[in-house]
Write an enzyme that holds these catalytic residues in place. Structure first.
Site, short mmCIF file in Angstrom:
data_model
loop_
_atom_site.label_atom_id
_atom_site.label_comp_id
_atom_site.label_asym_id
_atom_site.label_seq_id
_atom_site.Cartn_x
_atom_site.Cartn_y
_atom_site.Cartn_z
N VAL A 8 0.69 -1.18 0.11
CA VAL A 8 -0.04 -0.07 0.00
C VAL A 8 0.93 1.36 -0.13
CG1 VAL A 8 -1.62 1.29 1.63
CG2 VAL A 8 -2.12 -0.94 1.04
N GLU B 151 -4.19 -5.77 -5.05
CA GLU B 151 -2.87 -6.22 -5.62
C GLU B 151 -2.87 -6.85 -7.02
OE1 GLU B 151 -0.84 -8.65 -2.97
OE2 GLU B 151 -1.24 -7.35 -1.27
N TYR C 8 -17.27 -15.90 -8.48
CA TYR C 8 -16.45 -17.06 -9.20
C TYR C 8 -15.97 -17.95 -7.86
CZ TYR C 8 -15.80 -14.44 -13.52
OH TYR C 8 -16.44 -13.70 -14.48
N CYS D 135 -5.23 -9.54 3.07
CA CYS D 135 -6.39 -8.58 3.52
C CYS D 135 -7.54 -9.24 4.02
CB CYS D 135 -6.86 -7.65 2.49
SG CYS D 135 -5.55 -6.51 2.30
N1 LIG Z 1 -1.98 -5.17 0.46
C1 LIG Z 1 -3.39 -4.72 0.10
O1 LIG Z 1 -3.54 -4.97 -0.99
C2 LIG Z 1 -4.04 -3.90 0.90
C3 LIG Z 1 -4.96 -3.29 0.35
C4 LIG Z 1 -5.94 -2.51 1.24
C5 LIG Z 1 -5.34 -2.01 2.47
N2 LIG Z 1 -4.25 -2.83 2.94
C6 LIG Z 1 -3.97 -2.50 4.45
O2 LIG Z 1 -2.60 -1.64 4.35
C7 LIG Z 1 -1.75 -1.90 5.44
C8 LIG Z 1 -0.48 -1.98 5.04
O3 LIG Z 1 -0.69 -3.32 4.13
P1 LIG Z 1 0.45 -4.02 3.17
O4 LIG Z 1 -0.04 -4.99 2.52
O5 LIG Z 1 1.17 -2.68 2.28
O6 LIG Z 1 1.71 -4.44 4.25
P2 LIG Z 1 3.00 -4.79 4.03
O7 LIG Z 1 3.39 -5.65 5.20
O8 LIG Z 1 3.47 -4.94 2.61
O9 LIG Z 1 4.32 -3.44 4.43
C9 LIG Z 1 4.21 -2.86 5.78
C10 LIG Z 1 5.51 -2.01 5.82
O10 LIG Z 1 5.49 -1.36 7.04
C11 LIG Z 1 6.93 -1.40 7.18
N3 LIG Z 1 6.75 -1.10 8.87
C12 LIG Z 1 6.54 -1.42 9.86
N4 LIG Z 1 6.62 -0.77 10.93
C13 LIG Z 1 6.97 0.45 10.59
C14 LIG Z 1 7.52 1.62 11.32
N5 LIG Z 1 7.43 1.85 12.62
N6 LIG Z 1 8.01 2.70 10.51
C15 LIG Z 1 8.03 2.37 9.15
N7 LIG Z 1 7.84 1.48 8.61
C16 LIG Z 1 7.34 0.28 9.17
C17 LIG Z 1 7.33 -2.85 7.27
O11 LIG Z 1 8.70 -2.97 7.16
C18 LIG Z 1 6.61 -3.07 5.83
O12 LIG Z 1 7.52 -2.78 4.86
C19 LIG Z 1 -2.61 -3.12 6.41
O13 LIG Z 1 -3.25 -2.41 7.44
C20 LIG Z 1 -3.30 -3.75 5.12
O14 LIG Z 1 -4.66 -4.18 5.73
C21 LIG Z 1 -3.67 -3.59 2.39
#
Ligand SMILES: NC(=O)c1ccc[n+]([C@@H]2O[C@H](COP(=O)([O-])OP(=O)(O)OC[C@H]3O[C@@H](n4cnc5c(N)ncnc54)[C@H](O)[C@@H]3O)[C@@H](O)[C@H]2O)c1
Length: 439
Positions: free
Chosen positions: A11, A159, A258, A267
């Site tokens: 994200v 994604e 599907y 998620c």
């Molecule tokens: N992946 C998706 O498709 C998606 C879609 C919508 C919402 N979300 C939500 O967005 C949020 C992030 O998801 P994601 O998949 O991008 O997570 P991710 O695990 O890919 O990335 C999280 C990042 O945060 C970093 N991090 C952790 N603690 C930190 C800190 N104190 N300071 C700086 N960086 C720090 C980690 O090193 C990591 O790189 C989640 O709450 C998720 O539910 C994800």
């Protein structure tokens, strides 16, 4: 406008690159030093179509920066987005420790006006807790009059299609409690919504709830269709026809109908667990959503069950080709992937696994180590396999050379976890075909 995005994952990196593309000065912050160093060298830590060129272009244009030290930049920012992970804890609640960490850093170091926006998916009420924590700390630091606001801006990108989703969103949901926050967020998102301003402003609690409700609705459609598919199979109906018949009703619509081998990813599983917990804490039982999770847990074992039943349980020593490891196509994300449930059951039963995935092989090794064979292509995976099982519907799996596969495979079973093949065509090549919810 200057913004920072804390958490440079799926994200954070996509959002940061897309905001920068619109001319915003963006700093993506992450505690993972290797990731940030890699990004500065053009190494993109995730597979997401189109992301590399977008990141490189904006980094070279100096609109996108990478940083490990949030403290050093806090006071230059108009907005800080929190986009760190919120995985499930051992009880199924959203683990807010990463969010809390960021909030603490902000609270201890901010000295200039700031808008703090939660983009991570967080339980209803979290943004208020963020606000109260920062306000308390500012008071303790004698900065009682320092202006700051909070907002909730849940992210809905998918994604595999994340850039398009971010650049042309169906809608942007923003929860605010002040005009200052509303104005800043309107200015930031206006470039994405020039010809049709689709920002939905609401109160903060409703914005946080909207994210869980949306994911829960999508997961419900998947589990609902899996239930219908399983029943169709038993009573002799064809779920592909059922899906067409029901999806043509405009009240129902065609998307997310599907059937397959269950939902996975970073998620749905954790957000479903979290909303059940949010309900429990509020004294309300989320009955539909509990059933959604139960159906999904059963569905994730369906491919193994079909394989086991085909051989009447005599599977020890057999070899299976698994095409597709990521939880869905066009991503390398392996979190909660149905392929992992399948492979785990196969390995426990003494079955050899030969796998291939166009993007997730490296990521898969973090989960599966050297317990399976990582093939160089689909044919290498299928070599001398008794069965071919497809948990993930990558495009390149859709039209394989069946005649070649027939020659190189030891036995002839094809289990199609996403109903991408035509049963008659495959059977005409001498294979036995099993889909999901088919006759
Ligand atoms: N992946 C998706 O498709 C998606 C879609 C919508 C919402 N979300 C939500 O967005 C949020 C992030 O998801 P994601 O998949 O991008 O997570 P991710 O695990 O890919 O990335 C999280 C990042 O945060 C970093 N991090 C952790 N603690 C930190 C800190 N104190 N300071 C700086 N960086 C720090 C980690 O090193 C990591 O790189 C989640 O709450 C998720 O539910 C994800």
């Amino acid at each position: 406008m200057k913004i920072a995005i804390v958490g440079t994952g799926y994200v954070g990196l996509v959002s940061g690159a897309c905001f920068a593309e619109m001319g915003v000065d963006v700093t993506c912050v992450d505690i993972d030093k290797e990731k940030i160093e890699g990004l500065k060298q053009g190494v993109i830590p995730i597979y997401e179509p189109g992301l590399k060129s977008l990141v490189m272009r904006n980094y070279e244009a100096e609109r996108l920066h990478f940083e490990t030290d949030l403290v050093s930049i806090i006071n230059q920012m108009d907005i800080i987005f929190i986009a760190v992970g919120t995985p499930s804890d051992s009880d199924g609640n959203a683990d807010l420790s990463y969010v809390d960490n960021v909030v603490e850093t902000i609270a201890n170091n901010m000295t200039a006006p700031l808008l703090v926006v939660t983009k991570s998916t967080v339980p209803v009420g979290t943004s208020f807790r963020v606000r109260d924590k920062i306000r308390k700390r500012l008071d303790e630091r004698g900065l009682t009059n320092l202006d700051f606001d909070v907002a909730s801006n849940p992210e809905f990108l998918k994604e595999g299609a994340a850039i398009n989703d971010f650049m042309s969103p169906d809608r942007v949901v923003v929860g605010v409690e002040s005009d200052v926050a509303k104005d800043l967020m309107s200015r930031l998102y206006r470039p994405f919504l020039l010809n049709n301003f689709r920002i939905i402003f609401m109160d903060i609690l409703s914005a946080e709830m909207t994210k869980y409700a949306s994911n829960a609705m999508l997961a419900t459609r998947i589990s609902f269709m899996n239930d219908i598919a399983n029943l169709s199979e038993i009573v002799g109906a064809d779920v592909n026809m059922v899906r067409k018949g029901m999806g043509s009703d405009t009240r129902i619509g065609r998307s997310f109908l599907y059937p397959g081998c269950g939902y996975g990813g970073s998620c749905f599983p954790k957000d479903i667990r979290a909303i059940i917990k949010i309900g429990e804490e509020a004294g309300y039982e989320m009955k539909v959503i509990k059933a959604v999770e139960e159906v999904n847990n059963i569905q994730k074992s369906i491919l193994f069950k079909k394989f086991d039943q085909h051989y009447d349980g005599d599977i020890k020593g057999k070899t299976v080709a698994v095409w597709g490891l990521s939880f869905k196509p066009e991503t390398d994300d392996m979190r909660d992937a149905p392929s992992l449930t399948l492979i785990d059951s196969l390995l426990k039963s003494g079955v050899n696994v030969r796998s291939y995935d166009p993007a997730a092989m490296q990521e898969a090794q973090k989960y599966l180590d050297d317990k399976i064979y990582y093939a160089k292509d689909i044919y290498d995976a299928a070599f001398e396999a008794d069965a071919l099982i497809v948990p993930t519907e990558w495009k390149e799996f859709r039209l394989p050379g069946w005649a070649v596969l027939k020659k190189i495979m030891k036995d002839n079973l094809v289990i199609d976890g996403r109903n991408i093949y035509n049963k008659e065509e495959i059977e005409s090549h001498g294979f036995e075909y099993r889909g999901i919810g088919l006759k």
